[in-house]
Motif scaffolding. Structure first.
Motif, PDB file in Angstrom:
ATOM      1  N   GLN A 180      39.100  39.745  39.719  1.00  0.00           N
ATOM      2  CA  GLN A 180      39.115  41.186  39.427  1.00  0.00           C
ATOM      3  C   GLN A 180      37.778  41.839  39.754  1.00  0.00           C
ATOM      4  N   CYS A 185      44.924  45.091  46.163  1.00  0.00           N
ATOM      5  CA  CYS A 185      45.054  44.773  44.738  1.00  0.00           C
ATOM      6  C   CYS A 185      46.326  43.958  44.540  1.00  0.00           C
ATOM      7  N   ARG A 210      46.880  42.467  41.596  1.00  0.00           N
ATOM      8  CA  ARG A 210      46.945  42.329  40.137  1.00  0.00           C
ATOM      9  C   ARG A 210      47.827  43.424  39.528  1.00  0.00           C
ATOM     10  N   HIS A 262      40.941  49.692  34.904  1.00  0.00           N
ATOM     11  CA  HIS A 262      41.011  48.923  36.142  1.00  0.00           C
ATOM     12  C   HIS A 262      42.401  48.967  36.791  1.00  0.00           C
ATOM     13  N   ALA A 320      45.490  50.034  39.126  1.00  0.00           N
ATOM     14  CA  ALA A 320      45.486  50.258  40.574  1.00  0.00           C
ATOM     15  C   ALA A 320      45.187  51.710  40.933  1.00  0.00           C
ATOM     16  N   MET A 347      41.467  52.259  40.635  1.00  0.00           N
ATOM     17  CA  MET A 347      40.798  51.548  41.724  1.00  0.00           C
ATOM     18  C   MET A 347      41.034  52.249  43.057  1.00  0.00           C
ATOM     19  N   VAL A 391      48.172  48.300  47.359  1.00  0.00           N
ATOM     20  CA  VAL A 391      48.604  47.705  46.096  1.00  0.00           C
ATOM     21  C   VAL A 391      49.836  46.844  46.344  1.00  0.00           C
ATOM     22  N   TYR A 448      42.219  40.903  45.820  1.00  0.00           N
ATOM     23  CA  TYR A 448      41.798  40.426  44.509  1.00  0.00           C
ATOM     24  C   TYR A 448      42.963  40.340  43.539  1.00  0.00           C
ATOM     25  N   CYS A 449      42.776  39.460  42.551  1.00  0.00           N
ATOM     26  CA  CYS A 449      43.714  39.301  41.439  1.00  0.00           C
ATOM     27  C   CYS A 449      42.874  38.858  40.250  1.00  0.00           C
TER      28      CYS A 449
END
Length: 142
Positions: A15, A34, A36, A45, A47, A50, A63, A94-95
């Motif tokens: 993250q 993204c 996550r 945080h 999406a 971000m 995303v 990222y995750c």
């Protein structure tokens, strides 16, 4: 930040924070993915937060939330690959730990890269994906 290189243009990370995005841009990244789901993280945080911060920094932001149930769906594997290929010279996915972002990359390579090479490449990036061996072998023969 713990950014790990998987290929010359595909990198993964746990993250990230909105305040990390200027440094990510400065490091030469053009696209951030993204992986996550918002349900795993605080609103600060999500999406959408971000994405706004990435846009303000001049980064493309995609995303594709992945869960245990959606990680192996062929459409998600294909979409991650499409984003990575069209995302420019350096793409950061990222995750929570970088593992899901590495796993989906690995599944996208099945059939075009030997399974052993996929596992070695992931390991060089710091991710042991040995548990994916049967899945990668199955995907390789499709």
């Amino acid at each position: 930040m713990d950014i790990r290189q998987i290929t010359p243009n595909y990198f993964v990370s746990p993250q990230i924070d909105p305040s990390d995005l200027p440094m990510i841009k400065e490091a030469g990244f053009s696209t951030v993915i993204c992986n996550r789901p918002d349900a795993e993280i605080p609103p600060s945080h999500h999406a959408s937060v971000m994405a706004t911060a990435a846009q303000e920094t001049g980064l493309a932001f995609e995303v594709l939330p992945l869960t245990r149930d959606t990680l192996m769906q062929p459409e998600n594997i294909a979409k991650q690959g499409d984003i990575a290929r069209s995302g420019g010279d350096k793409v950061l996915a990222y995750c929570a730990s970088g593992t899901r972002s590495t796993m989906i990359w690995a599944m996208g390579q099945a059939g075009s890269m030997p399974v052993e090479k996929i596992l070695q490449t992931a390991a060089e990036g710091g991710y042991d994906l040995g548990m994916l061996t049967p899945i990668l072998k199955t995907l390789s023969i499709r």
